[in-house]
Scaffold this active site. Structure first.
Site, PDB file in Angstrom:
ATOM      1  N   HIS A  69       5.695   6.970   9.024  1.00  0.00           N
ATOM      2  CA  HIS A  69       4.409   6.342   8.677  1.00  0.00           C
ATOM      3  C   HIS A  69       4.717   5.000   8.028  1.00  0.00           C
ATOM      4  O   HIS A  69       4.859   4.893   6.817  1.00  0.00           O
ATOM      5  CB  HIS A  69       3.615   7.249   7.744  1.00  0.00           C
ATOM      6  CG  HIS A  69       2.163   6.893   7.657  1.00  0.00           C
ATOM      7  ND1 HIS A  69       1.158   7.716   8.109  1.00  0.00           N
ATOM      8  CD2 HIS A  69       1.538   5.783   7.191  1.00  0.00           C
ATOM      9  CE1 HIS A  69      -0.015   7.148   7.918  1.00  0.00           C
ATOM     10  NE2 HIS A  69       0.195   5.964   7.350  1.00  0.00           N
ATOM     11  N   HIS A 120       3.642   0.972   8.574  1.00  0.00           N
ATOM     12  CA  HIS A 120       2.793  -0.001   9.270  1.00  0.00           C
ATOM     13  C   HIS A 120       3.508  -1.343   9.445  1.00  0.00           C
ATOM     14  O   HIS A 120       4.025  -1.913   8.479  1.00  0.00           O
ATOM     15  CB  HIS A 120       1.491  -0.210   8.509  1.00  0.00           C
ATOM     16  CG  HIS A 120       0.573   0.968   8.556  1.00  0.00           C
ATOM     17  ND1 HIS A 120      -0.376   1.129   9.551  1.00  0.00           N
ATOM     18  CD2 HIS A 120       0.452   2.051   7.750  1.00  0.00           C
ATOM     19  CE1 HIS A 120      -1.043   2.254   9.339  1.00  0.00           C
ATOM     20  NE2 HIS A 120      -0.554   2.841   8.266  1.00  0.00           N
ATOM     21  N   ASP A 145       2.178  -4.279  10.097  1.00  0.00           N
ATOM     22  CA  ASP A 145       1.503  -5.373   9.404  1.00  0.00           C
ATOM     23  C   ASP A 145       1.538  -5.203   7.889  1.00  0.00           C
ATOM     24  O   ASP A 145       1.054  -6.078   7.161  1.00  0.00           O
ATOM     25  CB  ASP A 145       0.064  -5.524   9.893  1.00  0.00           C
ATOM     26  CG  ASP A 145      -0.745  -4.247   9.776  1.00  0.00           C
ATOM     27  OD1 ASP A 145      -0.152  -3.156   9.733  1.00  0.00           O
ATOM     28  OD2 ASP A 145      -1.990  -4.327   9.744  1.00  0.00           O
ATOM     29  N   GLY A 194      -7.645   2.634   9.459  1.00  0.00           N
ATOM     30  CA  GLY A 194      -8.774   1.899   8.898  1.00  0.00           C
ATOM     31  C   GLY A 194      -9.570   2.771   7.949  1.00  0.00           C
ATOM     32  O   GLY A 194      -9.138   3.858   7.564  1.00  0.00           O
ATOM     33  N   HIS A 235      -4.580   9.534  10.874  1.00  0.00           N
ATOM     34  CA  HIS A 235      -4.833   9.350   9.453  1.00  0.00           C
ATOM     35  C   HIS A 235      -5.981  10.270   9.044  1.00  0.00           C
ATOM     36  O   HIS A 235      -7.090  10.162   9.564  1.00  0.00           O
ATOM     37  CB  HIS A 235      -5.264   7.910   9.171  1.00  0.00           C
ATOM     38  CG  HIS A 235      -4.157   6.920   9.045  1.00  0.00           C
ATOM     39  ND1 HIS A 235      -3.458   6.438  10.122  1.00  0.00           N
ATOM     40  CD2 HIS A 235      -3.637   6.299   7.945  1.00  0.00           C
ATOM     41  CE1 HIS A 235      -2.564   5.549   9.707  1.00  0.00           C
ATOM     42  NE2 HIS A 235      -2.645   5.446   8.381  1.00  0.00           N
ATOM     43  N   GLU A 268      -6.942  11.346   3.194  1.00  0.00           N
ATOM     44  CA  GLU A 268      -6.535  10.423   2.131  1.00  0.00           C
ATOM     45  C   GLU A 268      -7.782   9.960   1.385  1.00  0.00           C
ATOM     46  O   GLU A 268      -7.982  10.272   0.214  1.00  0.00           O
ATOM     47  CB  GLU A 268      -5.766   9.227   2.696  1.00  0.00           C
ATOM     48  CG  GLU A 268      -5.312   8.270   1.601  1.00  0.00           C
ATOM     49  CD  GLU A 268      -4.757   6.959   2.148  1.00  0.00           C
ATOM     50  OE1 GLU A 268      -4.004   6.308   1.406  1.00  0.00           O
ATOM     51  OE2 GLU A 268      -5.087   6.579   3.280  1.00  0.00           O
ATOM     52  N   ASP A 285       4.575   3.855   4.088  1.00  0.00           N
ATOM     53  CA  ASP A 285       3.250   3.370   4.451  1.00  0.00           C
ATOM     54  C   ASP A 285       3.278   1.862   4.677  1.00  0.00           C
ATOM     55  O   ASP A 285       3.358   1.402   5.806  1.00  0.00           O
ATOM     56  CB  ASP A 285       2.205   3.757   3.397  1.00  0.00           C
ATOM     57  CG  ASP A 285       0.787   3.722   3.943  1.00  0.00           C
ATOM     58  OD1 ASP A 285       0.607   3.567   5.174  1.00  0.00           O
ATOM     59  OD2 ASP A 285      -0.161   3.879   3.149  1.00  0.00           O
TER      60      ASP A 285
END
Length: 368
Positions: A27, A29, A31, A188, A215, A218, A306
């Site tokens: 996991h 990302h 970006d 998102g 996802h 959370e 993350d």
């Protein structure tokens, strides 16, 4: 290793034995993991204004904004990274450096998670964006090999859950499944955007035997985890910290709800990101993070960063925090790493070979 090519992760002691352990990052990302110096250079090339053009102050701005508790400031951090990832050259560079940073962290298998639909502002289409990222991943792997280090990577192509484009992104993932794309996700704003809103995409991928992670659990409750697993065919859950809402356990004894029991019995993997979860309020602290209790109960927990830049972290740092603040030992770290490799989106023979040839020998060589 060349420290410029493979910089030691932030917040990690170069002599920390955990840095030498073989790791898996599921996991992670794309970006959320740029180097600040790269952001500054790419921003200058496209005339994008940043909060500062000095590297260390910019790094601090990202960390402070992500940990501020202010959602607007947190989201602004991604606006800056995404803004500079809009060309073939930029995407390739970011992906290449992402791989090198994984190698510096001791990671030998990593999945780059990102949303192509967010990178079309300067004329790219989604296929071209995926190809640009794949070129960078391939270049990073080759540079690692030249330095005598092994890493294998894959792309998790992600759709934005607040948009209406998930089926097109799922089709995109399938077009590139034989050239580096290994999975699909939605990301998102979670609350108010349940997984089943994208059921057409998930059903399509399920029929095509294509891996899915979602996802869930959370920013929204356990119902979203239930929907992701039982309705949308997720093989893994991103975060999933709120599965504890479906159990009544104190000091290792108590009862599990139907979903929690299912996830334990079927070993549904949880891609847990402790520091990020503390930043977003999904957990109170590293010491109190649900990952430790879930690990003790036998859930298939994994340890992930993350967003390396926003959280100022890495897999090594997450592991060190768990050792220092939550009482983990080397056996716990190995358990989580075996879990991660076992549920990685790569063929069984590769997973078994990596366990025998990389993971177990690597842990045997290092002692905390």
């Amino acid at each position: 290793m060349d420290p410029e090519l493979f910089p030691t992760p932030r917040g990690v002691d170069a002599d920390d034995p955990i840095l030498q352990l073989p790791k898996v990052s599921l996991h992670d990302h794309l970006d959320g993991g740029l180097r600040p110096g790269t952001i500054i250079e790419l921003a200058a090339a496209v005339d994008h204004q940043l909060p500062t053009i000095e590297e260390e102050p910019l790094r601090a701005w990202f960390s402070e904004s992500a940990g501020s508790g202010d959602l607007v400031r947190y989201l602004e951090t991604f606006e800056h990274t995404i803004a500079v990832m809009q060309t073939t050259e930029a995407l390739t560079r970011v992906a290449r450096e992402w791989v090198l940073d994984q190698v510096a962290d001791g990671v030998f298998y990593a999945e780059a998670r990102w949303a192509p639909e967010q990178h079309l502002r300067r004329g790219l289409d989604m296929d071209a964006a995926v190809e640009a990222v794949q070129a960078g991943l391939d270049e990073g792997e080759a540079l690692a090999a030249d330095a005598g280090r092994f890493i294998r990577t894959g792309q998790i192509v992600t759709a934005m859950r607040h948009a209406q484009n998930s089926l097109a992104v799922a089709e995109l993932a399938l077009r590139h499944r034989d050239s580096g794309t290994v999975g699909f996700d939605i990301a998102g704003g979670e609350a108010g955007n349940p997984p089943a809103d994208h059921l057409a995409a998930f059903d399509y991928l399920h029929r095509e035997s294509f891996p899915v992670t979602i996802h869930a659990g959370e920013a929204a409750g356990v119902d979203y985890i239930l929907e992701a697993v039982q309705v949308c065919h997720a093989q893994r859950i991103g975060h999933g910290v709120r599965i504890v809402e479906d159990m009544d356990v104190v000091d290792g004894t108590g009862t599990l709800g139907r979903l929690a029991a299912w996830m334990l019995d079927h070993q549904v993997p949880l891609e847990m990101c402790p520091t990020s979860n503390v930043q977003t309020g999904a957990a109170a602290s590293i010491a109190d993070h649900p990952i430790t209790g879930l690990k003790d109960l036998g859930f298939a927990v994994t340890v992930n960063p993350d967003n390396r830049l926003m959280s100022g972290t890495s897999v090594t740092r997450e592991m060190r925090l768990l050792v220092d603040q939550a009482g983990w030992d080397q056996g716990d770290l190995e358990w989580a790493t075996v879990n991660a490799l076992g549920c990685g989106f790569l063929p069984l023979d590769a997973r078994e070979r990596f366990i025998d040839e990389i993971l177990i020998p690597g842990f045997e060589r290092v002692g905390l």
